[in-house]
Motif scaffolding. Structure first.
Motif, mmCIF file in Angstrom:
data_model
loop_
_atom_site.group_PDB
_atom_site.id
_atom_site.type_symbol
_atom_site.label_atom_id
_atom_site.label_comp_id
_atom_site.label_asym_id
_atom_site.label_seq_id
_atom_site.Cartn_x
_atom_site.Cartn_y
_atom_site.Cartn_z
ATOM 1 N N SER A 82 -10.265 15.349 -47.290
ATOM 2 C CA SER A 82 -10.294 16.913 -47.525
ATOM 3 C C SER A 82 -11.433 16.892 -48.744
ATOM 4 N N SER A 83 -12.265 17.801 -48.421
ATOM 5 C CA SER A 83 -13.498 18.230 -49.547
ATOM 6 C C SER A 83 -13.675 19.724 -49.596
ATOM 7 N N TYR A 84 -13.109 20.331 -48.538
ATOM 8 C CA TYR A 84 -13.759 21.773 -48.381
ATOM 9 C C TYR A 84 -12.373 22.550 -48.727
ATOM 10 N N GLY A 85 -12.647 23.770 -49.112
ATOM 11 C CA GLY A 85 -11.248 24.827 -48.972
ATOM 12 C C GLY A 85 -11.378 25.769 -47.854
ATOM 13 N N VAL A 112 -18.543 7.785 -38.525
ATOM 14 C CA VAL A 112 -19.242 8.803 -38.000
ATOM 15 C C VAL A 112 -18.982 10.214 -38.425
ATOM 16 N N GLU A 113 -19.930 10.645 -39.193
ATOM 17 C CA GLU A 113 -19.775 12.374 -39.892
ATOM 18 C C GLU A 113 -20.406 13.243 -39.123
ATOM 19 N N ASP A 114 -19.794 14.461 -39.434
ATOM 20 C CA ASP A 114 -20.643 15.815 -38.737
ATOM 21 C C ASP A 114 -21.629 16.045 -39.551
ATOM 22 N N ILE A 115 -21.657 16.022 -40.881
ATOM 23 C CA ILE A 115 -22.636 16.773 -41.689
ATOM 24 C C ILE A 115 -22.722 16.165 -42.936
ATOM 25 N N LEU A 116 -24.096 15.702 -43.348
ATOM 26 C CA LEU A 116 -24.386 15.319 -44.921
ATOM 27 C C LEU A 116 -24.777 16.343 -45.733
ATOM 28 N N ASP A 117 -23.667 16.555 -46.731
ATOM 29 C CA ASP A 117 -24.079 17.966 -47.564
ATOM 30 C C ASP A 117 -24.438 17.321 -48.967
ATOM 31 N N THR A 118 -23.316 17.362 -49.779
ATOM 32 C CA THR A 118 -23.607 16.847 -51.205
ATOM 33 C C THR A 118 -23.689 15.391 -50.997
ATOM 34 N N GLY A 119 -22.929 14.531 -50.085
ATOM 35 C CA GLY A 119 -22.948 13.441 -49.917
ATOM 36 C C GLY A 119 -21.690 12.737 -50.357
ATOM 37 N N LEU A 120 -21.030 13.487 -51.143
ATOM 38 C CA LEU A 120 -19.776 13.024 -52.155
ATOM 39 C C LEU A 120 -18.847 12.221 -50.997
ATOM 40 N N THR A 121 -18.523 12.797 -49.921
ATOM 41 C CA THR A 121 -17.415 12.474 -48.887
ATOM 42 C C THR A 121 -18.005 11.023 -48.297
ATOM 43 N N LEU A 122 -19.281 10.978 -48.203
ATOM 44 C CA LEU A 122 -19.733 9.625 -47.489
ATOM 45 C C LEU A 122 -19.737 8.790 -48.518
ATOM 46 N N ASP A 144 -27.897 16.653 -41.485
ATOM 47 C CA ASP A 144 -28.394 16.202 -42.699
ATOM 48 C C ASP A 144 -28.847 17.416 -43.726
ATOM 49 N N LYS A 145 -27.919 18.043 -44.554
ATOM 50 C CA LYS A 145 -28.854 19.143 -45.309
ATOM 51 C C LYS A 145 -29.315 18.324 -46.566
ATOM 52 N N VAL A 146 -30.640 17.785 -46.510
ATOM 53 C CA VAL A 146 -31.022 16.966 -47.407
ATOM 54 C C VAL A 146 -31.333 17.574 -49.039
ATOM 55 N N GLU A 165 -28.121 25.759 -44.750
ATOM 56 C CA GLU A 165 -27.498 26.972 -44.194
ATOM 57 C C GLU A 165 -26.059 26.514 -43.867
ATOM 58 N N PHE A 166 -25.267 27.583 -43.945
ATOM 59 C CA PHE A 166 -24.025 27.040 -43.552
ATOM 60 C C PHE A 166 -23.872 27.168 -41.799
ATOM 61 N N VAL A 167 -23.558 25.944 -41.248
ATOM 62 C CA VAL A 167 -23.619 25.961 -39.929
ATOM 63 C C VAL A 167 -22.327 25.794 -39.296
ATOM 64 N N VAL A 168 -21.833 26.139 -38.105
ATOM 65 C CA VAL A 168 -20.858 25.763 -37.365
ATOM 66 C C VAL A 168 -21.071 25.476 -35.926
ATOM 67 N N GLY A 171 -17.799 21.107 -33.356
ATOM 68 C CA GLY A 171 -16.941 20.240 -34.213
ATOM 69 C C GLY A 171 -16.841 20.867 -35.737
ATOM 70 N N LEU A 172 -17.889 21.543 -36.067
ATOM 71 C CA LEU A 172 -18.042 22.117 -37.500
ATOM 72 C C LEU A 172 -17.362 23.458 -37.483
ATOM 73 N N ASP A 173 -16.760 23.910 -38.582
ATOM 74 C CA ASP A 173 -15.886 24.939 -38.618
ATOM 75 C C ASP A 173 -16.289 25.919 -39.910
ATOM 76 N N PHE A 174 -15.697 27.140 -39.787
ATOM 77 C CA PHE A 174 -15.458 27.958 -40.977
ATOM 78 C C PHE A 174 -14.231 28.649 -40.910
HETATM 79 P P1 IMP Z 1 -20.228 16.697 -48.483
HETATM 80 O O1 IMP Z 1 -19.155 15.708 -49.175
HETATM 81 O O2 IMP Z 1 -20.572 17.580 -49.455
HETATM 82 O O3 IMP Z 1 -21.409 15.731 -48.006
HETATM 83 O O4 IMP Z 1 -19.545 17.252 -47.158
HETATM 84 C C1 IMP Z 1 -19.280 16.725 -46.103
HETATM 85 C C2 IMP Z 1 -18.265 17.905 -45.340
HETATM 86 O O5 IMP Z 1 -18.612 19.008 -45.874
HETATM 87 C C3 IMP Z 1 -18.265 17.768 -43.961
HETATM 88 O O6 IMP Z 1 -17.940 16.690 -43.381
HETATM 89 C C4 IMP Z 1 -18.201 19.127 -43.394
HETATM 90 O O7 IMP Z 1 -16.596 19.141 -43.353
HETATM 91 C C5 IMP Z 1 -18.388 19.970 -44.745
HETATM 92 N N1 IMP Z 1 -19.592 20.802 -44.584
HETATM 93 C C6 IMP Z 1 -20.543 20.836 -45.404
HETATM 94 N N2 IMP Z 1 -21.512 21.632 -45.006
HETATM 95 C C7 IMP Z 1 -20.856 22.175 -43.976
HETATM 96 C C8 IMP Z 1 -21.418 23.382 -43.015
HETATM 97 O O8 IMP Z 1 -22.687 23.981 -43.296
HETATM 98 N N3 IMP Z 1 -20.581 23.958 -42.196
HETATM 99 C C9 IMP Z 1 -19.605 23.381 -41.815
HETATM 100 N N4 IMP Z 1 -18.911 22.267 -42.749
HETATM 101 C C10 IMP Z 1 -19.637 21.835 -43.766
#
Ligand code: IMP
Length: 198
Positions: A82-85, A112-122, A144-146, A165-168, A171-174
């Protein structure tokens, strides 16, 4: 007997007032790219049994499609983090909520990850898995949100670099919604709908 009306299920995304969706990546593009990625992975590991580890829950459709495009022996498992609220901003904290069912010792593992954002999860997952002594450890991300990167981490295989941008969808949710969209969409808020992370 009167014929039953069949309602199309892919027609309406079911978005709420104040939220709008714009398609960023169509399902045809998604599937074309996933086929290419599967070929790349198989080229790199022609003989190995590939053990895919999906990061719940965003990666489920990506993993399911990727697994079916990969020839040869494939197995998979899932991990929960869990990384998101409930909002669109990361809390910056990563926590394990579900561990793997089977050992990855001496296996060829692909996270296998849906999205790389901050990169903290990976970065966190790589640290956790490296200690478990896999034979090879690779990462694949669909999106990849570079621009948003904080952690020094790069995926071995990337589907699509995307803007900040925030994407859904796919598999990706809001707030647990929109995962069932067949496309990747940009979610926009027309009012003060956007909520803060926990
Ligand atoms: P990170 O640790 O910031 O790279 O975040 C990775 C996780 O944040 C992803 O596995 C998603 O669950 C979530 N996340 C990041 N950006 C988005 C977005 O645009 N839409 C939905 N979920 C996101």
């Amino acid at each position: 007997m009167p014929k039953k009306k069949v309602r199309p299920t892919r027609e309406k995304p079911g978005h709420r007032p104040g939220e709008s969706l714009r398609v960023l990546i169509s399902d045809a593009r998604l599937h074309r790219r996933i086929r290419q990625l599967a070929r790349e992975i198989r080229r790199d590991f022609p003989k190995d049994e590939l053990h895919l580890i999906g990061v719940l829950k965003g990666s489920v459709f990506f993993l399911a499609d990727l697994a079916r495009e990969l020839g040869g022996e494939v197995s998979f498992d899932f991990i929960g983090v869990s990384s998101y609220g409930s909002g669109t901003d990361s809390t910056g904290e990563v926590r394990l909520t579900k561990d793997l069912d089977v050992s990855i010792d001496s296996r060829t593992v692909i996270i296998v990850e849906d999205i790389l954002d901050t990169g903290l999860t990976l970065k966190y997952l790589l640290h956790v898995f490296e200690e478990r002594k896999p034979k090879h450890l690779r990462t694949i991300v669909l999106l990849d949100k570079v621009e948003r990167r904080i952690a020094d981490v790069k995926a071995d295989y990337t589907g699509f670099p995307i803007p900040n941008e925030f994407v859904v969808g796919y598999g990706l949710d809001f707030d647990q919604r929109y995962r069932n969209l067949p496309t990747v969409c940009i979610l926009q808020f027309s009012s003060k709908k956007k909520t803060k992370s926990q």
